[in-house]
Design a protein around this motif. Structure first.
Motif, PDB file in Angstrom:
ATOM      1  N   TYR A 117       6.244 -11.991  17.311  1.00  0.00           N
ATOM      2  CA  TYR A 117       6.198 -12.187  15.858  1.00  0.00           C
ATOM      3  C   TYR A 117       7.442 -11.628  15.196  1.00  0.00           C
ATOM      4  CZ  TYR A 117       1.397 -12.588  17.401  1.00  0.00           C
ATOM      5  OH  TYR A 117       0.276 -12.935  18.090  1.00  0.00           O
ATOM      6  N   ASP A 160       0.975  -5.218   8.478  1.00  0.00           N
ATOM      7  CA  ASP A 160       0.551  -3.808   8.550  1.00  0.00           C
ATOM      8  C   ASP A 160       1.448  -3.027   9.511  1.00  0.00           C
ATOM      9  OD1 ASP A 160      -1.507  -4.380   6.842  1.00  0.00           O
ATOM     10  OD2 ASP A 160      -3.089  -4.317   8.351  1.00  0.00           O
ATOM     11  N   TYR A 161       1.755  -3.665  10.630  1.00  0.00           N
ATOM     12  CA  TYR A 161       2.603  -2.997  11.619  1.00  0.00           C
ATOM     13  C   TYR A 161       3.985  -2.695  11.032  1.00  0.00           C
ATOM     14  CZ  TYR A 161       5.714  -2.245  15.512  1.00  0.00           C
ATOM     15  OH  TYR A 161       6.672  -1.708  16.334  1.00  0.00           O
ATOM     16  N   GLU A 174      -5.151  -3.723  17.195  1.00  0.00           N
ATOM     17  CA  GLU A 174      -5.741  -4.862  16.475  1.00  0.00           C
ATOM     18  C   GLU A 174      -5.095  -6.171  16.917  1.00  0.00           C
ATOM     19  OE1 GLU A 174      -7.977  -5.067  13.982  1.00  0.00           O
ATOM     20  OE2 GLU A 174      -8.287  -2.983  13.381  1.00  0.00           O
ATOM     21  N   LEU A 175      -3.771  -6.130  16.993  1.00  0.00           N
ATOM     22  CA  LEU A 175      -3.042  -7.339  17.355  1.00  0.00           C
ATOM     23  C   LEU A 175      -3.385  -7.789  18.762  1.00  0.00           C
ATOM     24  CD1 LEU A 175       0.721  -7.546  16.456  1.00  0.00           C
ATOM     25  CD2 LEU A 175      -1.034  -9.285  16.199  1.00  0.00           C
ATOM     26  N   ILE A 206      -0.891 -14.601   1.504  1.00  0.00           N
ATOM     27  CA  ILE A 206      -1.559 -14.740   0.217  1.00  0.00           C
ATOM     28  C   ILE A 206      -1.255 -16.093  -0.415  1.00  0.00           C
ATOM     29  CG2 ILE A 206      -1.509 -13.843  -2.142  1.00  0.00           C
ATOM     30  CD1 ILE A 206      -1.172 -11.042  -0.884  1.00  0.00           C
ATOM     31  N   VAL A 251     -10.867  -9.620   6.241  1.00  0.00           N
ATOM     32  CA  VAL A 251     -10.060 -10.804   5.925  1.00  0.00           C
ATOM     33  C   VAL A 251      -9.854 -11.601   7.207  1.00  0.00           C
ATOM     34  CG1 VAL A 251      -7.801 -11.643   5.177  1.00  0.00           C
ATOM     35  CG2 VAL A 251      -8.845  -9.683   4.022  1.00  0.00           C
ATOM     36  N   ILE A 252      -9.464 -10.867   8.248  1.00  0.00           N
ATOM     37  CA  ILE A 252      -9.145 -11.490   9.527  1.00  0.00           C
ATOM     38  C   ILE A 252     -10.364 -12.181  10.134  1.00  0.00           C
ATOM     39  CG2 ILE A 252      -8.531 -10.903  11.909  1.00  0.00           C
ATOM     40  CD1 ILE A 252      -6.668  -8.746  10.676  1.00  0.00           C
ATOM     41  N   ASP A 253     -11.514 -11.510  10.033  1.00  0.00           N
ATOM     42  CA  ASP A 253     -12.727 -12.055  10.657  1.00  0.00           C
ATOM     43  C   ASP A 253     -13.502 -12.984   9.730  1.00  0.00           C
ATOM     44  OD1 ASP A 253     -12.083 -10.491  12.775  1.00  0.00           O
ATOM     45  OD2 ASP A 253     -13.492  -8.886  12.285  1.00  0.00           O
ATOM     46  N   HIS A 293      -8.912  -5.156   5.787  1.00  0.00           N
ATOM     47  CA  HIS A 293      -8.087  -6.174   6.446  1.00  0.00           C
ATOM     48  C   HIS A 293      -8.846  -6.857   7.587  1.00  0.00           C
ATOM     49  CE1 HIS A 293      -3.814  -4.952   4.889  1.00  0.00           C
ATOM     50  NE2 HIS A 293      -4.577  -5.467   3.967  1.00  0.00           N
ATOM     51  N   VAL A 328      -1.448 -10.881   8.979  1.00  0.00           N
ATOM     52  CA  VAL A 328      -1.956  -9.692   8.267  1.00  0.00           C
ATOM     53  C   VAL A 328      -1.651  -8.443   9.090  1.00  0.00           C
ATOM     54  CG1 VAL A 328      -4.021  -8.441   7.510  1.00  0.00           C
ATOM     55  CG2 VAL A 328      -3.781 -10.863   6.978  1.00  0.00           C
ATOM     56  N   ILE A 329      -1.967  -8.485  10.374  1.00  0.00           N
ATOM     57  CA  ILE A 329      -1.764  -7.304  11.215  1.00  0.00           C
ATOM     58  C   ILE A 329      -0.275  -7.006  11.387  1.00  0.00           C
ATOM     59  CG2 ILE A 329      -2.338  -6.182  13.387  1.00  0.00           C
ATOM     60  CD1 ILE A 329      -4.513  -8.338  13.751  1.00  0.00           C
ATOM     61  N   VAL A 344      -6.229  -8.617   0.856  1.00  0.00           N
ATOM     62  CA  VAL A 344      -5.019  -8.229   1.593  1.00  0.00           C
ATOM     63  C   VAL A 344      -4.279  -7.148   0.815  1.00  0.00           C
ATOM     64  CG1 VAL A 344      -2.717  -8.959   2.345  1.00  0.00           C
ATOM     65  CG2 VAL A 344      -4.678 -10.406   2.821  1.00  0.00           C
ATOM     66  N   LYS A 383      -6.814 -13.022  -1.057  1.00  0.00           N
ATOM     67  CA  LYS A 383      -5.564 -12.500  -1.605  1.00  0.00           C
ATOM     68  C   LYS A 383      -5.762 -11.072  -2.089  1.00  0.00           C
ATOM     69  CE  LYS A 383      -3.991 -16.995  -3.232  1.00  0.00           C
ATOM     70  NZ  LYS A 383      -3.110 -17.653  -4.181  1.00  0.00           N
ATOM     71  N   ASN A 391      -8.272 -12.854  21.717  1.00  0.00           N
ATOM     72  CA  ASN A 391      -9.479 -13.497  21.206  1.00  0.00           C
ATOM     73  C   ASN A 391      -9.794 -14.711  22.070  1.00  0.00           C
ATOM     74  OD1 ASN A 391     -11.015 -15.434  19.239  1.00  0.00           O
ATOM     75  ND2 ASN A 391     -11.159 -13.391  18.366  1.00  0.00           N
ATOM     76  N   LYS A 429      -4.336 -14.292  10.772  1.00  0.00           N
ATOM     77  CA  LYS A 429      -4.794 -13.034  11.366  1.00  0.00           C
ATOM     78  C   LYS A 429      -3.611 -12.229  11.872  1.00  0.00           C
ATOM     79  CE  LYS A 429      -9.184 -14.937  12.864  1.00  0.00           C
ATOM     80  NZ  LYS A 429     -10.311 -14.732  13.773  1.00  0.00           N
ATOM     81  N   CYS A 433      -2.450  -0.736  14.552  1.00  0.00           N
ATOM     82  CA  CYS A 433      -2.065  -2.135  14.310  1.00  0.00           C
ATOM     83  C   CYS A 433      -1.862  -2.872  15.616  1.00  0.00           C
ATOM     84  CB  CYS A 433      -0.761  -2.209  13.511  1.00  0.00           C
ATOM     85  SG  CYS A 433      -0.925  -1.645  11.832  1.00  0.00           S
ATOM     86  N   HIS A 493       2.983 -10.439   4.108  1.00  0.00           N
ATOM     87  CA  HIS A 493       1.673 -10.487   3.435  1.00  0.00           C
ATOM     88  C   HIS A 493       1.684 -11.474   2.266  1.00  0.00           C
ATOM     89  CE1 HIS A 493      -0.278  -6.527   5.065  1.00  0.00           C
ATOM     90  NE2 HIS A 493      -0.161  -7.472   5.969  1.00  0.00           N
ATOM     91  N   GLU A 553      -6.586  -9.428  18.798  1.00  0.00           N
ATOM     92  CA  GLU A 553      -6.482 -10.761  18.211  1.00  0.00           C
ATOM     93  C   GLU A 553      -5.871 -11.754  19.212  1.00  0.00           C
ATOM     94  OE1 GLU A 553      -7.625 -12.264  15.846  1.00  0.00           O
ATOM     95  OE2 GLU A 553      -6.388 -14.059  15.971  1.00  0.00           O
ATOM     96  N   ILE A 554      -4.837 -11.290  19.912  1.00  0.00           N
ATOM     97  CA  ILE A 554      -4.177 -12.157  20.893  1.00  0.00           C
ATOM     98  C   ILE A 554      -5.139 -12.510  22.020  1.00  0.00           C
ATOM     99  CG2 ILE A 554      -2.440 -12.113  22.737  1.00  0.00           C
ATOM    100  CD1 ILE A 554      -0.690 -10.485  20.707  1.00  0.00           C
ATOM    101  N   GLU A 611      -1.618 -11.226  -8.972  1.00  0.00           N
ATOM    102  CA  GLU A 611      -2.684 -12.057  -8.419  1.00  0.00           C
ATOM    103  C   GLU A 611      -3.818 -12.230  -9.438  1.00  0.00           C
ATOM    104  OE1 GLU A 611      -3.043 -13.975  -6.117  1.00  0.00           O
ATOM    105  OE2 GLU A 611      -5.219 -14.252  -6.270  1.00  0.00           O
ATOM    106  N   VAL A 625       3.611  -6.584  22.669  1.00  0.00           N
ATOM    107  CA  VAL A 625       2.512  -7.308  22.051  1.00  0.00           C
ATOM    108  C   VAL A 625       2.897  -7.910  20.707  1.00  0.00           C
ATOM    109  CG1 VAL A 625       1.601  -5.169  21.051  1.00  0.00           C
ATOM    110  CG2 VAL A 625       0.125  -7.111  21.270  1.00  0.00           C
TER     111      VAL A 625
END
Lengths: 328, 328
Positions: B42, B121-122, A156-157, B95, A94-96, A91, B117-118, A117, A114, A163, B114, A153, B91, A160-161, B160, B38
């Motif tokens: 979302y 997952d969460y 990670e979030l 996709i 995908v994100i990066d 994942h 996706v996270i 993920v 796709k 970033n 990004k 998670c 997700h 990302e926030i 897919e 955080v």
């Protein structure tokens, strides 16, 4: 032997460490190579780039019993932890939008976002399924893998926030990596330790040490990014900085030098200049010193657990590898 | 009351169906609204577009005891199933690059892929954490949510992989939706039933019925896509066909008419013509007939479970809603 005795025997299987480590690696590869046909293409590709299994190593080291043997359940949990780690990497890529990882084309580059993920979701559920398959169910519940997953998670979030956030403080940065990286190390130490002790106070100490090791691992990894950039003349490796990931070496350098900080914030510094400047301002030296403090805490905690020399040596190997480096 | 009695009492809490349904909806919204800071941005956004909770309805219907009450654990599991469903939608939207869902901007459109996706997952880990929180741990293990999750992921992946595959057979199509959609309905019926019966044979019947209901739900959903396209003059709704998702109405129409099949494969048919032609060739009529067969099987199985009238009516409501339609 009756069926019942056979079952108890298999539940009670114990291995030498080297044997257990080999078995874990084989188990991970087996799960990747023998996934259901529809997904095997992807997982087989991933099997080419499995890492050094440092989290599994830590889990199995913490699980060693009075005779320094590793129980079969630890092998299962360690395989699950590595598959979970792999899921997060899929994942992440995908994100990066990453093209390669460990020298191998990423899943998302090769088969598309796709598939990546969904494949990450599959690995995640496979890992949890595997972890929950250990015969001692109450152990599995005590570990509470889904809870660790939530923490990962969120880490990670938060990354990302943040970033591109050049105002990120040292404190917040540390709290992000506590989730992003340290939580899975803590889960590994926790998973191993609960198989070797029932003592709640000791369990907390193992978890604490695992968390510290995760912090060391991430801090040193952040340094490598700056030092590699400097020495390897930036081939097509995309660095943290170019991806907007603000890490401790840069945070410290900016804190040290206000005019540099202003230039960075105004986009006046090229990537190449930035790497040089971060090293000059002692950004990586400071980061390593912070990692060193975690190293001290971790080895202190581990020293206070009253372990056999063999077990202590195994656990310290994980601490040392995190500190002195192996690449993921 | 002693603490122990209080605990047993809370474990044993039972609700009227309407009360339980309300509590479940509140629980889902509470989890979305009170997520850690955080992620709250979302999840709060997602709370605006929760669906009709048909899977939760099914789970709680199957959980009804001899007095037609819903146990507290069913409310927890039902909330978990809806959060898991939400995770898969988040997700899916990444996709499919979807802009809106249920009239609300998707997470991936609003906050980027990004974060989506996270966040998916969460939600996934939150759902598993919630499901594993029920006090009757052995029940949770018997349910084996991670296993259902694996099946769902594989269904998604196979869909897919078959994107744009105009040679997809009826048989393979049905086996794809068996994973993609029916597995979660099966899990819902299973989760509810295991709280109301220990009889293995009955449990298998509930699961079978749940799977059939999932098939009905997806088949009718596939019809709606073609019928909406035809009537609603295609606003900015992106249809299955335009996304390369080949479903039963099209498969049947192509099987019926070789020259149409050839034209579609050679890209000679516009989207608008295709919708008309699929309806003319009886593609949706055939699909509804297939759904009707599942309807027959499901009601038959449910009829043989020896249920109270009230419980049977609740479960049949889910079958009817899947067949006669509510939008997701």
């Amino acid at each position: 032997m009756t069926n019942r005795e056979l079952l108890e025997d298999s539940v009670g299987l114990r291995y030498d460490f080297e044997e257990a480590f080999h078995l874990m690696a084989v188990t991970v590869e087996k799960h990747l190579a023998s996934a259901p046909p529809v997904i095997r293409n992807y997982t087989a590709h991933l099997a080419k780039s499995t890492g050094k299994f440092i989290r599994a190593y830590g889990l199995m080291a913490c699980s060693m019993d009075e005779e320094d043997k590793v129980p079969a359940d630890a092998v299962t949990l360690a395989s699950a932890v590595e598959l979970l780690h792999l899921a997060t990497l899929v994942h992440d890529d995908v994100i990066d939008d990453a093209d390669t990882r460990r020298g191998i084309e990423t899943l998302q580059k090769r088969f598309g976002k796709k598939a990546a993920v969904i494949c990450g979701d599959y690995l995640l559920s496979l890992a949890l399924k595997l972890a929950s398959s250990i015969p001692q169910k109450n152990q599995y519940e005590a570990l509470d893998m889904p809870n660790y997953l939530c923490r990962i998670c969120m880490g990670e979030l938060r990354q990302e926030i943040n970033n591109g956030n050049l105002d990120l403080s040292v404190y917040r940065y540390l709290s992000i990596i506590k989730g992003k990286t340290a939580a899975l190390f803590e889960a590994s130490f926790h998973g191993g330790a609960m198989l070797s002790t029932k003592d709640e106070r000791k369990l907390r100490m193992y978890r604490k040490a695992g968390n510290d090791v995760g912090m060391i691992f991430q801090l040193m990894d952040d340094c490598i990014d700056y030092e590699m950039e400097e020495t390897e003349a930036k081939k097509n490796v995309r660095s943290d900085y170019e991806e907007g990931v603000v890490t401790l070496p840069l945070i410290h350098a900016m804190n040290q030098d206000e005019s540099f900080s202003g230039q960075v914030k105004n986009g006046l510094v090229s990537a190449k200049e930035l790497y040089t400047k971060v090293l000059e301002a002692g950004g990586t030296a400071y980061t390593k010193a912070v990692a060193g403090r975690y190293y001290g805490k971790a080895s202190n905690t581990i020293g206070n657990l009253g372990l056999s020399e063999a077990k202590k040596a195994r656990i310290m190997t994980v601490v040392d590898k995190s500190y002195y480096g192996i690449k993921k």
